[in-house]
Every structure is written in structure tokens, then in C-alpha cells.
Write a protein that holds these residues in place. Structure first.
Motif, mmCIF file in Angstrom:
data_model
loop_
_atom_site.group_PDB
_atom_site.id
_atom_site.type_symbol
_atom_site.label_atom_id
_atom_site.label_comp_id
_atom_site.label_asym_id
_atom_site.label_seq_id
_atom_site.Cartn_x
_atom_site.Cartn_y
_atom_site.Cartn_z
ATOM 1 N N TYR A 130 0.832 -1.210 0.000
ATOM 2 C CA TYR A 130 0.000 0.000 0.000
ATOM 3 C C TYR A 130 0.870 1.264 0.000
ATOM 4 C CZ TYR A 130 -3.192 3.550 1.900
ATOM 5 O OH TYR A 130 -3.922 4.684 2.114
ATOM 6 N N GLU A 152 -9.821 -12.989 -4.258
ATOM 7 C CA GLU A 152 -9.978 -11.552 -4.035
ATOM 8 C C GLU A 152 -8.676 -10.817 -4.389
ATOM 9 O OE1 GLU A 152 -12.677 -9.945 -3.293
ATOM 10 O OE2 GLU A 152 -11.964 -7.987 -2.626
ATOM 11 N N ILE A 153 -7.551 -11.399 -3.981
ATOM 12 C CA ILE A 153 -6.267 -10.740 -4.283
ATOM 13 C C ILE A 153 -6.004 -10.762 -5.791
ATOM 14 C CG2 ILE A 153 -3.759 -10.842 -3.937
ATOM 15 C CD1 ILE A 153 -4.371 -11.781 -1.090
ATOM 16 N N ASP A 167 -8.285 -10.685 -8.063
ATOM 17 C CA ASP A 167 -9.180 -9.647 -8.602
ATOM 18 C C ASP A 167 -8.581 -8.257 -8.421
ATOM 19 O OD1 ASP A 167 -11.117 -11.358 -9.409
ATOM 20 O OD2 ASP A 167 -12.542 -10.907 -7.785
ATOM 21 N N ILE A 168 -8.032 -8.010 -7.235
ATOM 22 C CA ILE A 168 -7.432 -6.697 -6.965
ATOM 23 C C ILE A 168 -6.254 -6.466 -7.923
ATOM 24 C CG2 ILE A 168 -6.141 -5.336 -5.259
ATOM 25 C CD1 ILE A 168 -7.876 -6.697 -3.058
ATOM 26 N N ASP A 208 -7.622 -5.687 -11.312
ATOM 27 C CA ASP A 208 -8.148 -4.319 -11.336
ATOM 28 C C ASP A 208 -7.012 -3.300 -11.333
ATOM 29 O OD1 ASP A 208 -10.693 -5.273 -11.424
ATOM 30 O OD2 ASP A 208 -11.216 -4.801 -9.336
ATOM 31 N N PHE A 209 -5.933 -3.646 -10.637
ATOM 32 C CA PHE A 209 -4.777 -2.746 -10.656
ATOM 33 C C PHE A 209 -4.205 -2.679 -12.077
ATOM 34 C CE2 PHE A 209 -0.158 -2.061 -10.424
ATOM 35 C CZ PHE A 209 -0.143 -0.827 -9.800
ATOM 36 N N GLN A 246 -8.522 -0.384 -9.881
ATOM 37 C CA GLN A 246 -8.440 -0.495 -8.424
ATOM 38 C C GLN A 246 -7.855 0.789 -7.846
ATOM 39 O OE1 GLN A 246 -9.354 -2.974 -6.242
ATOM 40 N NE2 GLN A 246 -8.674 -1.603 -4.616
ATOM 41 N N SER A 286 -9.994 1.910 -1.812
ATOM 42 C CA SER A 286 -10.891 0.779 -1.570
ATOM 43 C C SER A 286 -10.132 -0.495 -1.201
ATOM 44 C CB SER A 286 -11.787 0.523 -2.776
ATOM 45 O OG SER A 286 -11.002 0.123 -3.867
ATOM 46 N N LEU A 287 -8.805 -0.405 -1.205
ATOM 47 C CA LEU A 287 -8.007 -1.607 -0.923
ATOM 48 C C LEU A 287 -8.251 -2.124 0.497
ATOM 49 C CD1 LEU A 287 -5.765 -3.424 -2.190
ATOM 50 C CD2 LEU A 287 -4.109 -1.956 -1.035
ATOM 51 N N ARG A 317 -11.484 -3.963 0.913
ATOM 52 C CA ARG A 317 -11.509 -5.268 0.252
ATOM 53 C C ARG A 317 -10.742 -6.311 1.037
ATOM 54 N NH1 ARG A 317 -11.058 -4.820 -6.300
ATOM 55 N NH2 ARG A 317 -11.722 -6.984 -6.140
#
Ligand SMILES: [Fe+2]
Ligand SMILES: [Fe+2]
Length: 133
Positions: free
Chosen positions: A32, A87-88, A90-91, A94-95, A100, A104-105, A108
Motif C-alpha cells: 500500500y 480476491e487478491i 481480482d485486486i 483491477d490494478f 483499483q 478501496s483496498l 476489500r
């Protein structure tokens, strides 16, 4: 400011396991920070790769331990691991698609982490103790 904070209620009551979970949270926080600082996309992708590897390795260890010990809730626990890995992924997708956002990280990931630690890992380690390292 770190994205995710360790909370006492995440504790499974075994210091070595809590330590591993804190390391997973640290990986997310590192990712992050890099992302928020505007580091290059390829660097952030590398951090995603490290995060994914770290989490997969931790899950694999737990799943082997549950299998070896004939744990009664192996399937439910493993399914929840699969959900987080999805989920990871997907993130990460999206990144890659620039969909992403950093804001919103936390939402999620945090809900999943806290729920998994409190429900699944707490029960597992209360029943079987610490997994071997
Ligand atoms: Fe765990
Ligand atoms: Fe787990």
C-alpha cells in the motif's frame, strides 16, 4: 499511516502464529505504501507478487497441517483461503486495468482478514496448537 492495523482480537493465542499473521499484514502495508507513494507500476506489481506468494505459502502450510492432523473443518477453512486468493487476484487484475484505487483496498482486504483470523484460524489453533514451521 499503515493501511491495516493489527488488533488484539485477531490473536489466535499462539505467539508464533500471530507473528506470521502480522507479517502478512506488514506485506499488505508495504504494498500500500509503495502504491500510494506513486512508485512505478512494475514495482507495485512486484509487491503484489510478493504478497500473493507470502499468503499462498502461509495457507499451504496451514492446509498441510490440517490434512496431516485430520482437522474436521479442513474444507470450510480451505474454501475461505481460496476466497481470499481470488480476491487478491481480482485486486491485481483491477490494478492492471487501472480500476483499483488505493482507497478501496483496505475495505476489500480488512474484512476478509479479520473474519478469517477470528473465525477460522482461531478455531484451528485452539484445537490443534501451532503448525510446524
Ligand atoms: Fe493463518
Ligand atoms: Fe487460515
Amino acid at each position: 499511516m499503515a493501511l491495516l492495523q493489527w488488533k488484539d482480537r485477531y490473536s489466535v493465542g499462539i505467539a508464533a502464529v500471530d507473528h506470521e499473521h502480522k507479517e502478512l499484514i506488514a506485506l499488505i502495508n508495504r504494498l500500500y505504501d509503495e502504491w500510494k507513494q506513486g512508485s512505478s507500476r512494475s514495482l507495485v506489481e512486484d509487491f503484489f507478487g510478493d504478497l500473493y506468494k507470502g499468503i499462498s505459502a502461509h495457507f499451504a502450510l496451514e492446509e498441510r497441517f490440517m490434512r496431516e492432523r485430520g482437522y474436521d473443518q479442513l474444507t470450510a477453512h480451505k474454501n475461505d483461503h481460496e476466497r481470499l486468493l481470488d480476491e487478491i487476484r481480482d485486486i491485481m487484475d483491477d490494478f492492471a486495468d487501472e480500476k483499483q484505487t488505493t482507497s478501496s483496498l483496505a475495505g476489500r482486504l480488512e474484512a476478509w482478514f479479520s473474519r478469517h483470523f477470528e473465525m477460522h484460524d482461531a478455531r484451528l489453533h485452539q484445537r490443534l496448537g501451532a503448525h510446524p514451521h
